[in-house]
Design a protein around this motif. Structure first.
Motif, PDB file in Angstrom:
ATOM      1  N   LEU A  54      10.084   5.305  -9.960  1.00 44.15           N
ATOM      2  CA  LEU A  54      11.258   4.902 -10.531  1.00 44.15           C
ATOM      3  C   LEU A  54      11.115   3.090  -9.668  1.00 44.15           C
ATOM      4  O   LEU A  54      11.857   1.900 -10.515  1.00 44.15           O
ATOM      5  CB  LEU A  54      12.458   5.303  -9.810  1.00 44.15           C
ATOM      6  CG  LEU A  54      13.092   7.112 -11.365  1.00 44.15           C
ATOM      7  CD1 LEU A  54      13.696   7.772  -9.698  1.00 44.15           C
ATOM      8  CD2 LEU A  54      13.148   6.660 -11.347  1.00 44.15           C
ATOM      9  N   SER A  55      10.563   3.043  -8.986  1.00 40.81           N
ATOM     10  CA  SER A  55      10.564   1.063  -8.712  1.00 40.81           C
ATOM     11  C   SER A  55       9.545   0.721  -9.255  1.00 40.81           C
ATOM     12  O   SER A  55       9.994  -0.754 -10.029  1.00 40.81           O
ATOM     13  CB  SER A  55      10.267   1.325  -7.062  1.00 40.81           C
ATOM     14  OG  SER A  55       9.062   1.938  -7.338  1.00 40.81           O
ATOM     15  N   GLY A  56       8.943   1.067 -10.299  1.00 43.49           N
ATOM     16  CA  GLY A  56       7.235   0.608 -10.886  1.00 43.49           C
ATOM     17  C   GLY A  56       8.616   0.447 -12.003  1.00 43.49           C
ATOM     18  O   GLY A  56       8.029  -1.508 -12.750  1.00 43.49           O
ATOM     19  N   CYS A  57       9.344   1.206 -12.508  1.00 43.50           N
ATOM     20  CA  CYS A  57       9.972   1.158 -13.972  1.00 43.50           C
ATOM     21  C   CYS A  57      10.995   0.132 -13.762  1.00 43.50           C
ATOM     22  O   CYS A  57      10.899  -0.660 -14.460  1.00 43.50           O
ATOM     23  CB  CYS A  57      10.599   2.674 -14.357  1.00 43.50           C
ATOM     24  SG  CYS A  57       9.033   3.267 -14.616  1.00 43.50           S
TER      25      CYS A  57
ATOM     26  N   LEU B  12       0.697  -1.481   0.236  1.00 43.65           N
ATOM     27  CA  LEU B  12      -0.267   0.101  -0.085  1.00 43.65           C
ATOM     28  C   LEU B  12       0.742   1.146   0.141  1.00 43.65           C
ATOM     29  O   LEU B  12       1.391   1.277   1.202  1.00 43.65           O
ATOM     30  CB  LEU B  12      -0.738   0.378   1.111  1.00 43.65           C
ATOM     31  CG  LEU B  12      -1.721  -1.685   1.365  1.00 43.65           C
ATOM     32  CD1 LEU B  12      -2.334  -1.154   2.880  1.00 43.65           C
ATOM     33  CD2 LEU B  12      -2.573  -1.693   0.585  1.00 43.65           C
ATOM     34  N   PHE B  13       0.802   1.727  -0.925  1.00 40.92           N
ATOM     35  CA  PHE B  13       1.271   3.030  -1.121  1.00 40.92           C
ATOM     36  C   PHE B  13       0.958   4.653  -1.282  1.00 40.92           C
ATOM     37  O   PHE B  13      -0.419   4.219  -2.121  1.00 40.92           O
ATOM     38  CB  PHE B  13       1.878   3.606  -1.946  1.00 40.92           C
ATOM     39  CG  PHE B  13       2.146   3.158  -3.243  1.00 40.92           C
ATOM     40  CD1 PHE B  13       1.735   3.776  -4.129  1.00 40.92           C
ATOM     41  CD2 PHE B  13       1.679   1.466  -4.381  1.00 40.92           C
ATOM     42  CE1 PHE B  13       1.920   3.680  -5.338  1.00 40.92           C
ATOM     43  CE2 PHE B  13       1.588   1.689  -5.047  1.00 40.92           C
ATOM     44  CZ  PHE B  13       1.697   2.570  -5.491  1.00 40.92           C
ATOM     45  N   GLN B  14       0.451   5.506  -1.191  1.00 45.42           N
ATOM     46  CA  GLN B  14       0.331   7.072  -1.332  1.00 45.42           C
ATOM     47  C   GLN B  14      -1.541   6.987   0.078  1.00 45.42           C
ATOM     48  O   GLN B  14      -2.181   7.820  -1.052  1.00 45.42           O
ATOM     49  CB  GLN B  14      -0.360   7.388  -2.547  1.00 45.42           C
ATOM     50  CG  GLN B  14       0.594   7.653  -4.113  1.00 45.42           C
ATOM     51  CD  GLN B  14       0.732   7.618  -5.381  1.00 45.42           C
ATOM     52  OE1 GLN B  14      -0.222   6.592  -5.595  1.00 45.42           O
ATOM     53  NE2 GLN B  14       1.255   8.328  -5.848  1.00 45.42           N
ATOM     54  N   LEU B  15      -1.470   6.218   0.487  1.00 44.00           N
ATOM     55  CA  LEU B  15      -2.880   6.441   1.406  1.00 44.00           C
ATOM     56  C   LEU B  15      -2.287   6.891   2.646  1.00 44.00           C
ATOM     57  O   LEU B  15      -3.896   7.521   3.560  1.00 44.00           O
ATOM     58  CB  LEU B  15      -3.329   4.756   1.551  1.00 44.00           C
ATOM     59  CG  LEU B  15      -3.375   4.390  -0.082  1.00 44.00           C
ATOM     60  CD1 LEU B  15      -4.431   2.642   0.252  1.00 44.00           C
ATOM     61  CD2 LEU B  15      -4.697   4.918  -0.494  1.00 44.00           C
ATOM     62  N   GLY B  16      -1.171   7.188   2.988  1.00 43.87           N
ATOM     63  CA  GLY B  16      -0.885   8.431   3.846  1.00 43.87           C
ATOM     64  C   GLY B  16      -0.899   7.228   5.475  1.00 43.87           C
ATOM     65  O   GLY B  16      -0.539   8.058   6.839  1.00 43.87           O
ATOM     66  N   LEU B  17      -0.630   5.843   4.479  1.00 42.67           N
ATOM     67  CA  LEU B  17      -0.702   4.750   6.291  1.00 42.67           C
ATOM     68  C   LEU B  17       0.401   4.258   7.320  1.00 42.67           C
ATOM     69  O   LEU B  17       1.252   4.517   6.503  1.00 42.67           O
ATOM     70  CB  LEU B  17      -1.495   3.586   6.032  1.00 42.67           C
ATOM     71  CG  LEU B  17      -2.964   3.785   5.183  1.00 42.67           C
ATOM     72  CD1 LEU B  17      -3.143   2.020   4.829  1.00 42.67           C
ATOM     73  CD2 LEU B  17      -4.001   4.382   5.782  1.00 42.67           C
TER      74      LEU B  17
ATOM     75  N   ILE C  29       3.142  -2.104   3.741  1.00 39.94           N
ATOM     76  CA  ILE C  29       2.945  -0.638   3.757  1.00 39.94           C
ATOM     77  C   ILE C  29       5.017   0.183   2.564  1.00 39.94           C
ATOM     78  O   ILE C  29       5.689  -0.716   3.260  1.00 39.94           O
ATOM     79  CB  ILE C  29       3.012   0.717   4.296  1.00 39.94           C
ATOM     80  CG1 ILE C  29       1.731   0.476   5.071  1.00 39.94           C
ATOM     81  CG2 ILE C  29       3.801   1.496   4.498  1.00 39.94           C
ATOM     82  CD1 ILE C  29       1.388   0.878   6.899  1.00 39.94           C
ATOM     83  N   SER C  30       4.724   0.958   1.907  1.00 40.67           N
ATOM     84  CA  SER C  30       5.515   1.515   1.384  1.00 40.67           C
ATOM     85  C   SER C  30       6.290   2.017   1.507  1.00 40.67           C
ATOM     86  O   SER C  30       6.202   2.091   2.883  1.00 40.67           O
ATOM     87  CB  SER C  30       5.107   2.058  -0.431  1.00 40.67           C
ATOM     88  OG  SER C  30       6.544   2.185  -0.775  1.00 40.67           O
ATOM     89  N   MET C  31       7.960   0.994   2.176  1.00 38.00           N
ATOM     90  CA  MET C  31       8.686   1.746   2.640  1.00 38.00           C
ATOM     91  C   MET C  31       9.713   2.803   1.972  1.00 38.00           C
ATOM     92  O   MET C  31      10.467   3.696   2.183  1.00 38.00           O
ATOM     93  CB  MET C  31      10.227   0.791   3.166  1.00 38.00           C
ATOM     94  CG  MET C  31       9.504  -0.297   4.596  1.00 38.00           C
ATOM     95  SD  MET C  31      10.172  -1.103   5.226  1.00 38.00           S
ATOM     96  CE  MET C  31      11.182  -1.964   4.383  1.00 38.00           C
ATOM     97  N   LEU C  32       9.358   2.813   0.405  1.00 36.93           N
ATOM     98  CA  LEU C  32      10.116   4.129  -0.291  1.00 36.93           C
ATOM     99  C   LEU C  32       9.382   5.425  -0.394  1.00 36.93           C
ATOM    100  O   LEU C  32       7.915   5.544  -0.045  1.00 36.93           O
ATOM    101  CB  LEU C  32      10.021   3.017  -1.713  1.00 36.93           C
ATOM    102  CG  LEU C  32      10.400   2.496  -2.002  1.00 36.93           C
ATOM    103  CD1 LEU C  32       9.661   1.487  -3.821  1.00 36.93           C
ATOM    104  CD2 LEU C  32      11.804   2.388  -2.675  1.00 36.93           C
ATOM    105  N   PRO C  33      10.290   6.244  -0.100  1.00 36.20           N
ATOM    106  CA  PRO C  33       9.930   7.753  -0.585  1.00 36.20           C
ATOM    107  C   PRO C  33       9.241   8.176  -1.740  1.00 36.20           C
ATOM    108  O   PRO C  33       9.405   6.752  -2.421  1.00 36.20           O
ATOM    109  CB  PRO C  33      11.353   8.155   0.042  1.00 36.20           C
ATOM    110  CG  PRO C  33      11.935   7.376   0.262  1.00 36.20           C
ATOM    111  CD  PRO C  33      11.685   6.316  -0.030  1.00 36.20           C
ATOM    112  N   GLU C  34       8.098   8.770  -1.116  1.00 36.85           N
ATOM    113  CA  GLU C  34       6.928   9.080  -2.144  1.00 36.85           C
ATOM    114  C   GLU C  34       7.780   9.427  -3.766  1.00 36.85           C
ATOM    115  O   GLU C  34       7.394   8.716  -4.990  1.00 36.85           O
ATOM    116  CB  GLU C  34       5.792  10.130  -2.162  1.00 36.85           C
ATOM    117  CG  GLU C  34       5.459   9.738  -2.988  1.00 36.85           C
ATOM    118  CD  GLU C  34       3.627  11.228  -2.928  1.00 36.85           C
ATOM    119  OE1 GLU C  34       3.050  11.975  -3.585  1.00 36.85           O
ATOM    120  OE2 GLU C  34       3.976  11.573  -1.879  1.00 36.85           O
TER     121      GLU C  34
END
Length: 165
Positions: free
Chosen positions: A146-149, A105-110, A136-141
């Motif tokens: 880039l991670s998807g690429c 999960l990312f971009q939900l602010g959880l 929850i994603s540990m990557l910064p927004e």
């Protein structure tokens, strides 16, 4: 599937929204729906934790703010519980069709406490195996794209057999 996720039917015969099927993700789980339902009880006296969290500005409302404030504001607990149950239902449908190892999960602010509540609900509704897939994603927004690429390049070019299984 992911491109048109907002039109996916979450609840048969559920909430209506013009331009979307009844019970669609957009009608049942969108920020606008949650915002409108929150506005029905939003006030400094009825929802003091949410009022303080948003500085009295309802336009700053997010799912994360709802979940945080619902720990203290009892009027928000049914809304938060319903939103989390709908989210779990949606994530389970994605899990069922795509069979991922994890659901990130990312971009939900959880926050971690929100994830634990989500896992409790997922465990109750579906089971512990599914609940443990939620992370929850540990990557910064700034690294999401880039991670998807990188993931696409790894699986698409260096392990192309993965795409055809």
């Amino acid at each position: 599937m992911v491109r048109d996720l907002h039109t996916y039917c979450l609840t048969r015969g559920g909430e209506e929204l013009p331009g979307y099927p009844d019970g669609s993700v957009q009608a049942e789980l969108s920020d606008d729906l949650l915002h409108d339902e929150m506005l029905l009880v939003f006030s400094p006296l009825r929802t003091p934790a949410l009022w303080k969290l948003l500085d009295g500005k309802p336009q700053c409302f997010t799912l994360a703010a709802l979940l945080t404030a619902s720990c203290e504001d009892t009027l928000l607990q049914p809304l938060a519980e319903t939103a989390m149950e709908r989210l779990v239902h949606l994530l389970y449908q994605i899990d069922f069709w795509m069979r991922p190892k994890r659901i990130c999960l990312f971009q939900l602010g959880l926050e971690q406490e929100h994830l634990e509540r989500l896992r409790e609900i997922a465990s109750r509704m579906i089971g512990m195996d599914f609940a443990q897939k939620l992370v929850i994603s540990m990557l910064p927004e700034r690294y999401y794209f880039l991670s998807g690429c990188a993931y696409t390049i790894r699986d698409g070019f260096f392990r192309p057999a993965v795409l055809y299984k």
